[in-house]
Scaffold this motif. Structure first.
Motif, mmCIF file in Angstrom:
data_model
loop_
_atom_site.group_PDB
_atom_site.id
_atom_site.type_symbol
_atom_site.label_atom_id
_atom_site.label_comp_id
_atom_site.label_asym_id
_atom_site.label_seq_id
_atom_site.Cartn_x
_atom_site.Cartn_y
_atom_site.Cartn_z
ATOM 1 N N MET A 154 0.821 -1.198 0.000
ATOM 2 C CA MET A 154 0.000 0.000 0.000
ATOM 3 C C MET A 154 0.866 1.265 0.000
ATOM 4 O O MET A 154 0.501 2.246 -0.631
ATOM 5 C CB MET A 154 -0.940 0.000 1.188
ATOM 6 C CG MET A 154 -2.043 -1.040 1.098
ATOM 7 S SD MET A 154 -3.147 -1.041 2.513
ATOM 8 C CE MET A 154 -4.085 0.411 2.202
ATOM 9 N N LEU A 155 1.980 1.226 0.729
ATOM 10 C CA LEU A 155 2.865 2.390 0.758
ATOM 11 C C LEU A 155 3.423 2.701 -0.622
ATOM 12 O O LEU A 155 3.503 3.866 -1.019
ATOM 13 C CB LEU A 155 4.021 2.170 1.732
ATOM 14 C CG LEU A 155 3.683 2.238 3.204
ATOM 15 C CD1 LEU A 155 4.894 1.870 4.042
ATOM 16 C CD2 LEU A 155 3.195 3.626 3.575
ATOM 17 N N ARG A 156 3.820 1.668 -1.332
ATOM 18 C CA ARG A 156 4.362 1.875 -2.670
ATOM 19 C C ARG A 156 3.324 2.519 -3.582
ATOM 20 O O ARG A 156 3.626 3.455 -4.323
ATOM 21 C CB ARG A 156 4.839 0.547 -3.255
ATOM 22 C CG ARG A 156 6.082 0.007 -2.611
ATOM 23 C CD ARG A 156 6.471 -1.324 -3.263
ATOM 24 N NE ARG A 156 7.715 -1.799 -2.747
ATOM 25 C CZ ARG A 156 7.827 -2.795 -1.880
ATOM 26 N NH1 ARG A 156 6.760 -3.417 -1.458
ATOM 27 N NH2 ARG A 156 9.016 -3.160 -1.455
ATOM 28 N N GLU A 157 2.121 2.001 -3.546
ATOM 29 C CA GLU A 157 1.056 2.541 -4.392
ATOM 30 C C GLU A 157 0.744 3.991 -4.030
ATOM 31 O O GLU A 157 0.565 4.831 -4.914
ATOM 32 C CB GLU A 157 -0.197 1.686 -4.265
ATOM 33 C CG GLU A 157 -0.043 0.307 -4.873
ATOM 34 C CD GLU A 157 -1.210 -0.608 -4.562
ATOM 35 O OE1 GLU A 157 -2.185 -0.168 -3.914
ATOM 36 O OE2 GLU A 157 -1.144 -1.789 -4.966
ATOM 37 N N ALA A 158 0.700 4.302 -2.743
ATOM 38 C CA ALA A 158 0.424 5.669 -2.303
ATOM 39 C C ALA A 158 1.554 6.611 -2.723
ATOM 40 O O ALA A 158 1.302 7.750 -3.139
ATOM 41 C CB ALA A 158 0.243 5.708 -0.794
ATOM 42 N N PHE A 159 2.789 6.153 -2.642
ATOM 43 C CA PHE A 159 3.937 6.949 -3.054
ATOM 44 C C PHE A 159 3.845 7.291 -4.539
ATOM 45 O O PHE A 159 3.998 8.449 -4.937
ATOM 46 C CB PHE A 159 5.232 6.185 -2.766
ATOM 47 C CG PHE A 159 6.476 6.881 -3.221
ATOM 48 C CD1 PHE A 159 7.104 7.812 -2.419
ATOM 49 C CD2 PHE A 159 7.022 6.596 -4.460
ATOM 50 C CE1 PHE A 159 8.250 8.457 -2.842
ATOM 51 C CE2 PHE A 159 8.176 7.223 -4.890
ATOM 52 C CZ PHE A 159 8.789 8.164 -4.078
ATOM 53 N N ILE A 160 3.579 6.290 -5.355
ATOM 54 C CA ILE A 160 3.466 6.500 -6.799
ATOM 55 C C ILE A 160 2.334 7.476 -7.100
ATOM 56 O O ILE A 160 2.485 8.405 -7.889
ATOM 57 C CB ILE A 160 3.264 5.162 -7.535
ATOM 58 C CG1 ILE A 160 4.530 4.316 -7.433
ATOM 59 C CG2 ILE A 160 2.886 5.397 -8.991
ATOM 60 C CD1 ILE A 160 4.351 2.878 -7.892
ATOM 61 N N GLN A 217 8.931 1.667 -10.861
ATOM 62 C CA GLN A 217 9.975 0.773 -10.369
ATOM 63 C C GLN A 217 9.906 0.606 -8.853
ATOM 64 O O GLN A 217 10.425 -0.358 -8.310
ATOM 65 C CB GLN A 217 11.354 1.286 -10.771
ATOM 66 C CG GLN A 217 11.621 1.168 -12.243
ATOM 67 C CD GLN A 217 13.009 1.680 -12.609
ATOM 68 O OE1 GLN A 217 13.714 2.266 -11.793
ATOM 69 N NE2 GLN A 217 13.404 1.441 -13.847
ATOM 70 N N VAL A 218 9.253 1.529 -8.185
ATOM 71 C CA VAL A 218 9.074 1.440 -6.732
ATOM 72 C C VAL A 218 8.365 0.132 -6.374
ATOM 73 O O VAL A 218 8.647 -0.467 -5.339
ATOM 74 C CB VAL A 218 8.279 2.663 -6.218
ATOM 75 C CG1 VAL A 218 7.791 2.468 -4.803
ATOM 76 C CG2 VAL A 218 9.131 3.918 -6.319
ATOM 77 N N MET A 219 7.471 -0.309 -7.228
ATOM 78 C CA MET A 219 6.720 -1.536 -6.954
ATOM 79 C C MET A 219 7.642 -2.762 -6.877
ATOM 80 O O MET A 219 7.312 -3.739 -6.233
ATOM 81 C CB MET A 219 5.647 -1.756 -8.019
ATOM 82 C CG MET A 219 4.576 -0.683 -8.020
ATOM 83 S SD MET A 219 3.702 -0.512 -6.467
ATOM 84 C CE MET A 219 2.719 -1.976 -6.470
ATOM 85 N N GLU A 220 8.802 -2.699 -7.503
ATOM 86 C CA GLU A 220 9.731 -3.825 -7.536
ATOM 87 C C GLU A 220 10.862 -3.693 -6.507
ATOM 88 O O GLU A 220 11.661 -4.597 -6.347
ATOM 89 C CB GLU A 220 10.352 -3.937 -8.927
ATOM 90 C CG GLU A 220 9.347 -4.001 -10.063
ATOM 91 C CD GLU A 220 8.390 -5.179 -9.932
ATOM 92 O OE1 GLU A 220 8.833 -6.255 -9.526
ATOM 93 O OE2 GLU A 220 7.195 -4.998 -10.237
ATOM 94 N N SER A 221 10.918 -2.575 -5.794
ATOM 95 C CA SER A 221 12.022 -2.307 -4.883
ATOM 96 C C SER A 221 11.886 -3.108 -3.584
ATOM 97 O O SER A 221 10.858 -3.049 -2.918
ATOM 98 C CB SER A 221 12.066 -0.812 -4.559
ATOM 99 O OG SER A 221 13.046 -0.573 -3.580
ATOM 100 N N ASP A 222 12.946 -3.834 -3.229
ATOM 101 C CA ASP A 222 12.945 -4.581 -1.973
ATOM 102 C C ASP A 222 13.073 -3.663 -0.762
ATOM 103 O O ASP A 222 12.597 -3.973 0.316
ATOM 104 C CB ASP A 222 14.108 -5.593 -1.953
ATOM 105 C CG ASP A 222 13.909 -6.740 -2.915
ATOM 106 O OD1 ASP A 222 12.742 -7.043 -3.252
ATOM 107 O OD2 ASP A 222 14.926 -7.312 -3.352
ATOM 108 N N PHE A 223 13.763 -2.547 -0.938
ATOM 109 C CA PHE A 223 14.068 -1.665 0.189
ATOM 110 C C PHE A 223 13.452 -0.283 0.019
ATOM 111 O O PHE A 223 14.042 0.721 0.373
ATOM 112 C CB PHE A 223 15.584 -1.533 0.337
ATOM 113 C CG PHE A 223 16.262 -2.863 0.527
ATOM 114 C CD1 PHE A 223 16.193 -3.521 1.742
ATOM 115 C CD2 PHE A 223 16.948 -3.462 -0.520
ATOM 116 C CE1 PHE A 223 16.800 -4.747 1.912
ATOM 117 C CE2 PHE A 223 17.560 -4.685 -0.361
ATOM 118 C CZ PHE A 223 17.478 -5.335 0.870
ATOM 119 N N PHE A 224 12.254 -0.234 -0.504
ATOM 120 C CA PHE A 224 11.599 1.046 -0.763
ATOM 121 C C PHE A 224 11.474 1.892 0.497
ATOM 122 O O PHE A 224 11.742 3.069 0.483
ATOM 123 C CB PHE A 224 10.211 0.825 -1.373
ATOM 124 C CG PHE A 224 9.323 2.033 -1.299
ATOM 125 C CD1 PHE A 224 9.593 3.142 -2.066
ATOM 126 C CD2 PHE A 224 8.247 2.069 -0.443
ATOM 127 C CE1 PHE A 224 8.801 4.277 -1.997
ATOM 128 C CE2 PHE A 224 7.444 3.192 -0.372
ATOM 129 C CZ PHE A 224 7.722 4.289 -1.136
#
Length: 55
Positions: free
Chosen positions: A1-7, A46-53
């Motif tokens: 959810m954090l990744r999606e909100a960031f994007i 690419q954030v969606m694929e990041s292990d250490f976002f």
């Protein structure tokens, strides 16, 4: 959810431009801030694929 909100946050609005605008409203009229830097080529998806976002 954090990744999606960031994007979503960084694609739907220009956060840096908004911040500059808020600062300009608070500063005296004779103070001029420099232009914003040019946007780079970062693909936010690419954030969606990041292990250490959010490390």
């Amino acid at each position: 959810m954090l990744r999606e909100a960031f994007i979503e946050m960084y694609t739907e609005q220009d956060v840096l431009a908004d911040f500059k605008e808020e600062l300009e409203e608070q500063l005296p009229e004779d103070v001029e801030l420099p232009d914003l830097p040019k946007k780079g080529s970062l693909d936010l998806e690419q954030v969606m694929e990041s292990d250490f976002f959010f490390a």
